[in-house]
Design an enzyme around this catalytic site. Structure first.
Site, PDB file in Angstrom:
ATOM      1  N   GLN A  17       0.768  -1.240   0.000  1.00  9.27           N
ATOM      2  CA  GLN A  17       0.000   0.000   0.000  1.00  9.27           C
ATOM      3  C   GLN A  17       0.800   1.292   0.000  1.00  9.27           C
ATOM      4  O   GLN A  17       0.513   2.197  -0.793  1.00  9.27           O
ATOM      5  CB  GLN A  17      -0.957   0.021   1.199  1.00  9.27           C
ATOM      6  CG  GLN A  17      -1.868   1.233   1.230  1.00  9.27           C
ATOM      7  CD  GLN A  17      -2.824   1.256   2.404  1.00  9.27           C
ATOM      8  OE1 GLN A  17      -3.399   2.281   2.719  1.00  9.27           O
ATOM      9  NE2 GLN A  17      -3.000   0.138   3.068  1.00  9.27           N
ATOM     10  N   ASN A  95      10.066  -0.443  -1.418  1.00  3.59           N
ATOM     11  CA  ASN A  95       9.682  -0.538   0.006  1.00  3.59           C
ATOM     12  C   ASN A  95       9.917  -1.959   0.512  1.00  3.59           C
ATOM     13  O   ASN A  95       9.112  -2.516   1.249  1.00  3.59           O
ATOM     14  CB  ASN A  95       8.232  -0.100   0.235  1.00  3.59           C
ATOM     15  CG  ASN A  95       7.207  -0.968  -0.491  1.00  3.59           C
ATOM     16  OD1 ASN A  95       7.539  -1.701  -1.423  1.00  3.59           O
ATOM     17  ND2 ASN A  95       5.950  -0.889  -0.081  1.00  3.59           N
ATOM     18  N   GLY A  97      11.925  -4.961   2.647  1.00  4.70           N
ATOM     19  CA  GLY A  97      12.427  -5.025   4.005  1.00  4.70           C
ATOM     20  C   GLY A  97      13.862  -4.546   4.076  1.00  4.70           C
ATOM     21  O   GLY A  97      14.549  -4.432   3.054  1.00  4.70           O
ATOM     22  N   LYS A 136      10.372  -4.968  11.315  1.00  4.44           N
ATOM     23  CA  LYS A 136       9.341  -4.871  10.296  1.00  4.44           C
ATOM     24  C   LYS A 136       8.165  -4.053  10.826  1.00  4.44           C
ATOM     25  O   LYS A 136       7.900  -4.033  12.024  1.00  4.44           O
ATOM     26  CB  LYS A 136       8.851  -6.261   9.884  1.00  4.44           C
ATOM     27  CG  LYS A 136       9.874  -7.075   9.095  1.00  4.44           C
ATOM     28  CD  LYS A 136       9.278  -8.393   8.640  1.00  4.44           C
ATOM     29  CE  LYS A 136      10.270  -9.179   7.806  1.00  4.44           C
ATOM     30  NZ  LYS A 136       9.700 -10.486   7.365  1.00  4.44           N
ATOM     31  N   ALA A 137       7.463  -3.404   9.918  1.00  2.00           N
ATOM     32  CA  ALA A 137       6.325  -2.586  10.333  1.00  2.00           C
ATOM     33  C   ALA A 137       5.156  -2.805   9.385  1.00  2.00           C
ATOM     34  O   ALA A 137       5.332  -3.097   8.206  1.00  2.00           O
ATOM     35  CB  ALA A 137       6.696  -1.103  10.344  1.00  2.00           C
ATOM     36  N   GLU A 139       0.814  -1.241   8.881  1.00  2.00           N
ATOM     37  CA  GLU A 139      -0.028  -0.072   9.147  1.00  2.00           C
ATOM     38  C   GLU A 139      -0.267   0.160  10.638  1.00  2.00           C
ATOM     39  O   GLU A 139       0.043   1.229  11.175  1.00  2.00           O
ATOM     40  CB  GLU A 139      -1.375  -0.249   8.430  1.00  2.00           C
ATOM     41  CG  GLU A 139      -2.455   0.743   8.826  1.00  2.00           C
ATOM     42  CD  GLU A 139      -2.149   2.159   8.385  1.00  2.00           C
ATOM     43  OE1 GLU A 139      -2.384   3.090   9.193  1.00  2.00           O
ATOM     44  OE2 GLU A 139      -1.677   2.351   7.256  1.00  2.00           O
ATOM     45  N   ASP A 168       0.318   3.722   6.164  1.00  2.00           N
ATOM     46  CA  ASP A 168       0.660   3.347   4.797  1.00  2.00           C
ATOM     47  C   ASP A 168       0.430   4.502   3.820  1.00  2.00           C
ATOM     48  O   ASP A 168       1.366   5.062   3.264  1.00  2.00           O
ATOM     49  CB  ASP A 168      -0.159   2.125   4.364  1.00  2.00           C
ATOM     50  CG  ASP A 168       0.468   0.818   4.811  1.00  2.00           C
ATOM     51  OD1 ASP A 168       1.706   0.744   4.855  1.00  2.00           O
ATOM     52  OD2 ASP A 168      -0.268  -0.128   5.110  1.00  2.00           O
ATOM     53  N   GLY A 244      -9.028  21.325  19.620  1.00  2.00           N
ATOM     54  CA  GLY A 244      -8.555  22.614  19.141  1.00  2.00           C
ATOM     55  C   GLY A 244      -9.044  23.746  20.019  1.00  2.00           C
ATOM     56  O   GLY A 244      -9.532  23.529  21.135  1.00  2.00           O
ATOM     57  N   GLY A 245      -8.967  24.958  19.497  1.00  2.00           N
ATOM     58  CA  GLY A 245      -9.377  26.120  20.276  1.00  2.00           C
ATOM     59  C   GLY A 245     -10.877  26.203  20.486  1.00  2.00           C
ATOM     60  O   GLY A 245     -11.347  26.844  21.421  1.00  2.00           O
TER      61      GLY A 245
END
Length: 428
Positions: A17, A95, A97, A136-137, A139, A168, A244-245
């Site tokens: 991906q 991409n 390893g 290794k990674a 998502e 991804d 947020g604000g």
């Protein structure tokens, strides 16, 4: 019509991906993207397959507008094809390893020697340096380690992954920026360079407001959160708080289904009109909500009042009511809502394509709109569909040379029919 990246050719070795997201965007911008696949193809061609013997939606939705060539990188003649393509391309993307490209015999130093002008764009889970470099990674691993999961969900429940693929696809977006920057610098220097983007790093960048709040905790509690953050050493999971604000949250509408919610942002400027619409003069003058500082203290009660009002309306009706008084809001839209939405269709963010194996299918459209060169989305390629076309058009090889390479096993996993290898003769 000239496309923005019509003069860019990309050799795309990426799979799954993150990388294909980047190369598809560049293909939509006009780059000639050559999807360089092993004879078995990108693994996602067969993952989550919904139509027998057809490329999966996982593959087709990430590989539009590309040409596919199959090359056996374990075959000497296949490596010759790779070298020849490196000389003809502006960018090579990978991409794999950690260390895979090196083990194939093509570290960055050799790629740069083969073509000093080429840009090597590399995606890694954690980068090529640091304590996690060899890990290794995926998502959700990137979301876990980049700060997203710890700040998503509610504090009385487990950390959650986001529905959007920030590990991804988010990394793919960062890679496109890096590639375009490197190509721009090449115009000044004539030299290519290596662009590296790590999934963990990309998630951290997308979570930057959470690191903002982490530092603010050192100076006191975060008033915009609906829970107490006093004494917390880390940014908490904020549920549906806007963070947020301005105060924001999802209010439940009728008939009370899983997506029958409207997200409402209560800006300072709209409170008076909103209060009068849902509670009349009494709410508009109620001192508990007169100022934003008071609304923050009493926001649980404020959201209860808004939810009670919302329970009498559908999310679509409530959106119309609140837009009439300029209150920022939006319905929680399911995938069913989105694929049938008039606005989405009008923006061409859902497009219908035809595929020779699977028939008609829907793809998410191009989010970047260029006035002079709008994207024209074409179907994804079949495995190896353009192998001979690329060899002829890009490398300028004659048919006899292509036949020899085929017999030498350069494009398939079958045993070669001939065992005699020789350097590829380049045209010209």
């Amino acid at each position: 019509m000239t496309k923005a990246l019509a003069d860019v050719r990309i050799l795309d070795m990426t799979h799954v991906q993150a990388g294909p997201t980047a190369s598809q965007l560049m293909a939509w911008l006009g780059a000639d993207v050559i999807k360089f696949e092993p004879p078995t193809g990108d693994v996602t061609r067969g993952q989550l397959r919904d139509v027998p013997n057809a490329d999966s939606l996982y593959f087709t939705m990430l590989n539009c507008n590309k040409r596919s060539i199959t090359v056996n990188m374990k075959n000497p003649m296949g490596k010759e094809v790779f070298i020849a393509l490196l000389k003809k391309c502006d960018v090579v993307m990978e991409n794999f390893g950690p260390g895979v490209l090196d083990r194939l015999g093509f570290p960055w130093s050799r790629i740069h020697d083969i073509n000093p002008a080429i840009v090597l764009a590399s995606i890694k889970g954690f980068g090529s340096s640091g304590a996690y470099a060899d890990f290794k990674a995926y998502e959700n691993v990137a979301q876990a380690m980049g700060g997203s999961m710890s700040t998503t969900g509610f504090m009385d429940g487990p950390p959650l992954v986001t529905g959007s693929q920030i590990g991804d696809s988010g990394t793919g977006l960062h890679l496109v920026i890096g590639i375009l920057a490197a190509l721009h610098q090449r115009k000044q220097t004539g030299q290519g360079q290596m662009v590296e983007v790590a999934m963990m790093d990309s998630v951290m960048n997308l979570c930057r407001v959470k690191f903002r709040d982490h530092q603010r905790l050192g100076h006191g509690s975060l008033a915009e959160y609906s829970m107490s953050t006093q004494g917390m050493p880390f940014t908490p999971r904020s549920g549906n708080d806007s963070g947020g604000g301005q105060l924001g949250n999802a209010v439940r509408c009728k008939p009370g289904g899983p997506n029958d919610y409207l997200y409402v942002v209560v800006q300072e400027a709209v409170w008076d009109g909103l209060a009068r619409r849902i509670g009349g003069e009494a709410l508009a003058t109620d001192p508990r909500f007169a100022k934003i500082s008071e609304r923050r203290k009493n926001q649980q009660t404020m959201w209860e009042l808004l939810t009670d009002f919302a329970s009498h309306h559908t999310k679509w009706d409530l959106m119309k009511i609140l837009n009439e008084i300029d209150v920022p809001c939006g319905p929680i839209m399911s995938t069913e809502d989105l694929v049938n939405d008039e606005h989405v269709r009008g923006r061409e963010m859902v497009v219908e394509l035809d595929h020779p194996q699977r028939g008609q299918w829907l793809n998410v459209g191009m989010p970047i709109k260029l006035s002079d060169s709008p994207a024209q989305i074409e179907r994804s390629p079949l495995l190896g569909e353009h192998t001979e076309e690329i060899l002829r058009e890009v490398l300028g090889l004659p048919e006899a040379e292509i036949a020899t390479m085929r017999e030498a096993g350069a494009f398939s996993k079958d045993p070669p029919k001939i065992q005699e290898y020789r350097p590829l003769r380049e045209a010209g």
